[in-house]
Scaffold this motif. Structure first.
Motif: not given
Length: 704
Positions: A82-86, A188-192, A444-448, A478-487
């Motif tokens: 959670x401390x990292x960018x997506x 796979x998530x990381x290597x992609x 579920x972390x929304x980071x990868x 989890x949502x922090x790096x996507x703010x501001x968020x409309x959804x």
């Protein structure tokens, strides 16, 4: 009733008479040469629990039990991500344009490592994870690793491949196979989306304390590591040995381990670890709710000396059934309004229950034409595994297999094209994708993972909804790096693990002597300090642990089982000291091998043939003396005083002590100590008197 060893005739300036008193249930034995008081039981070293994880639901503990070192789970704390960018699968202009972070005074410039987004600072690097503690003990000494469920084995490659581990890992087949899927998915998530740079400067203690929160409060950042490789996953899982429920596994002849169904997920287990006289139960990630796994086995947990409890629900105030209802209603509301629903989830576990719930709900809500998409590199394998592990399912789903019907309804959803699964957003998905829809994807972390793409795609529209069902991550973080968020955001955490009310009732039923648990379980949640019902209140109070703590586990029994060879047993002459209790002395050799102990007859020395030749001096075998008789009984105070008076000793001062009584024969200047486990006669330079007093003591004791 007491059993006493033989009396010593001690001479010198102070002659002391002593009778030591072992417990009547023990049998006196010796090793090679006879020693007074040696028993068929050994005092053992204390058993210790080393706590390597601070996350209650992702445990990693090491139990030193007898001569074995057992690791209990190796959970991987992925909340550090959670401390990292997506990591976006498709280039994200928004993320690429985020400004770098520079301290207000300009003294610290980490523009290449840290990025600012909506008032928070994130690390611009491949996400890292917090590993179990590696410095508390030498992990190469671990003999076995016991896995309770597939979520609690994600750190396995870090342990088996980088610590010198040479032991065996035990897990059920669904745990192994689904755990493999989750590990391969993570890789796979990381290597992609590889990251060219690795951010390390921010971890410097002097720099970290200058960073804005919550980054400056992150703990053990130097122990964080990047994801393992597929090769490391395969090597780690090659060390796994499969076990079935109630299968007993011997570990070096010292202890026996047995997995029991925990009711939480496919193949999830609690473990019984026991010797002949001690029993430890490990309860991790258990559920009493009726879902798809086999129900929890409770009766085998009874009569435990110690119960190690981890993996309770992370959302104790949320009812899983209520959360499922909210999930369905919010999903239907969004679809009717023409929006899309995004469900960040793991590729196995709760998703099976969500699909089953939606299968029953969508037709009744007139939403039967809405497409469901399950996107994961392992989506196909996960759906197939859930159908073929029939023997690990609850009875209701097992019975469907023999009809024959698929145990899970998602098989029918796939056949009718209502549920489609894809390995990625690329390829077939992009051409078959239609909206409005429901997408299940990770991470579920929304980071990868593919979820990052959908957050960028749908986040700007208020028609769309993201529904969080996994409780492992703070949805706000989890949502922090996507703010501001409309959804719209809906939090419906579904955690079927034991809550505090259920675990209190369970512990009342199985009644362990001692309970060991994570420290957070012994106090109310920080946000709800008045909720004493959200903690464990037990008598005696539970022993609490935190990361890097070492606990000595309390045990009542301290015996080892020893076997007598038949020829030695035939030579014993038991003497009954009271009804049902007999004692015999034995001179024998104790042989210990592979944690099994055997008493053997003392070998007779071989006769030496006469010879005139001079021989080298050889070591003589130890001389085995005939044992002196043991004594049993007690020396009662009043009859003994009467006996002394009858023999002319009248001036006796009696003093009561914590251990018994001290008799001061004032005229003779002699002390007699009558204790529960010993009798002492102390006099100076008066051997006839000492002998006479000894004979008076012996009148009250029985020779064996």
């Amino acid at each position: 009733m007491r059993v006493c060893s033989e009396l010593n005739d001690t001479h010198g300036p102070t002659a002391e008479e002593k009778t030591s008193v072992p417990n009547v249930s023990r049998v006196v034995a010796s090793q090679k040469t006879r020693k007074r008081g040696n028993q068929f039981s050994f005092r053992r070293a204390d058993m210790k629990l080393y706590c390597l994880s601070g996350h209650p639901t992702l445990p990693c503990n090491v139990l030193k039990f007898k001569s074995t070192t057992i690791m209990l789970d190796c959970g991987l704390d992925t909340t550090a991500a959670l401390y990292f960018l997506p990591l976006p699968l498709v280039h994200s202009p928004r993320l690429s344009k985020l400004p770098g972070w520079v301290s207000k005074d300009g003294a610290v410039n980490l523009e290449k490592e840290l990025k600012e987004c909506s008032g928070r600072v994130f690390v611009d690097s491949q996400p890292e994870f917090c590993l179990p503690e590696k410095e508390l003990l030498d992990l190469s000494t671990i003999d076995v690793i016991l896995i309770s469920n597939y979520h609690c084995m994600m750190a396995l490659p870090y342990i088996t491949e980088h610590t010198g581990f040479t032991g065996t890992v035990y897990a059920t087949e669904p745990t192994l196979q689904i755990g493999r899927l989750l590990m391969e998915e993570l890789v796979t998530f990381m290597e992609r989306v590889p990251k060219a740079q690795a951010a390390t400067c921010w971890k410097n203690k002097e720099i970290q304390r200058l960073l804005p929160g919550p980054l400056k409060d992150a703990v053990d950042v130097w122990s964080w590591r990047k994801c393992y490789s597929v090769q490391e996953v395969n090597s780690a899982l090659s060390k796994v040995q499969l076990v079935g429920y109630s299968q007993k596994v011997e570990l070096f002849g010292a202890v026996q381990v047995t997995p029991l169904s925990s009711g939480y997920s496919l193949g999830s287990s609690n473990w019984i670890i026991q010797s002949h006289y001690e029993k430890v139960s490990y309860v991790s990630g258990s559920s009493l709710l009726t879902t798809h796994p086999q129900p929890m086995e409770q009766s085998s947990l009874k009569n435990s000396d110690v119960l190690i409890l981890t993996g309770l629900t992370q959302i104790p105030t949320a009812n899983p059934d209520g959360m499922l209802g909210e999930f369905c209603s919010n999903l239907a509301m969004t679809i009717r309004a023409g929006g899309n629903v995004l469900v960040p989830c793991y590729s196995s576990g709760v998703i099976y229950d969500l699909l089953e719930c939606l299968y029953q709900f969508m037709d009744s809500a007139n939403l039967g034409s809405t497409p469901f998409y399950f996107i994961s590199p392992v989506a196909n394998s996960s759906l197939e595994f859930s159908q073929i592990f029939a023997e690990w399912l609850c009875q209701n789903k097992q019975s469907k297999v023999y009809l024959p019907e698929p145990p899970f309804p998602h098989a029918e959803l796939i056949q009718t094209n209502k549920l489609k699964h894809y390995p990625s957003i690329h390829g077939d998905f992009s051409s078959e994708f239609r909206q409005p829809c429901v997408v299940f994807t990770g991470h579920p972390s929304l980071r990868f993972g593919d979820v990052v793409h959908f957050m960028e795609l749908w986040g700007k529209s208020s028609l769309n909804t993201i529904i969080f069902t996994e409780p492992d991550f703070s949805y706000l973080d989890a949502l922090a790096p996507y703010q501001p968020l409309a959804m719209k955001c809906v939090y419906c955490p579904i955690d079927t693990r034991l809550n505090f009310h259920q675990v209190s009732k369970l512990l009342k039923d199985i009644q362990p002597l001692h309970v060991v648990c994570p420290e957070p379980y012994t106090q109310p949640p920080p946000a709800q300090p008045h909720r004493s019902d959200l903690m464990l209140e037990l008598q005696p109070p539970p022993m609490a642990y935190r990361r890097c703590s070492v606990l000595g586990l309390p045990f009542r029994r301290r015996y080892e089982r020893i076997h007598l060879l038949p020829e030695l047993a035939r030579s014993l002459v038991p003497s009954e000291i009271k009804a049902g209790v007999s004692v015999a002395t034995v001179s024998a050799v104790l042989q210990s091998k592979d944690n099994k102990h055997v008493l053997q007859p003392v070998p007779k020395p071989a006769p030496v043939p006469p010879s005139k030749k001079r021989k080298r001096v050889t070591e003589e075998p130890p001389e085995v003396l005939n044992p002196k008789p043991l004594l049993s009984g007690a020396v009662p105070l009043e009859p003994f005083l009467a006996m002394l008076h009858k023999n002319g000793i009248t001036e006796v001062k009696v003093e009561e002590t914590a251990d018994g009584h001290i008799l001061h024969l004032q005229t003779e200047d002699v002390l007699i100590q009558l204790e529960e486990d010993a009798t002492h006669i102390i006099c100076d330079n008066n051997e006839p008197l000492r002998t006479a007093l000894r004979d008076l003591v012996l009148r009250f004791l029985q020779k064996l």
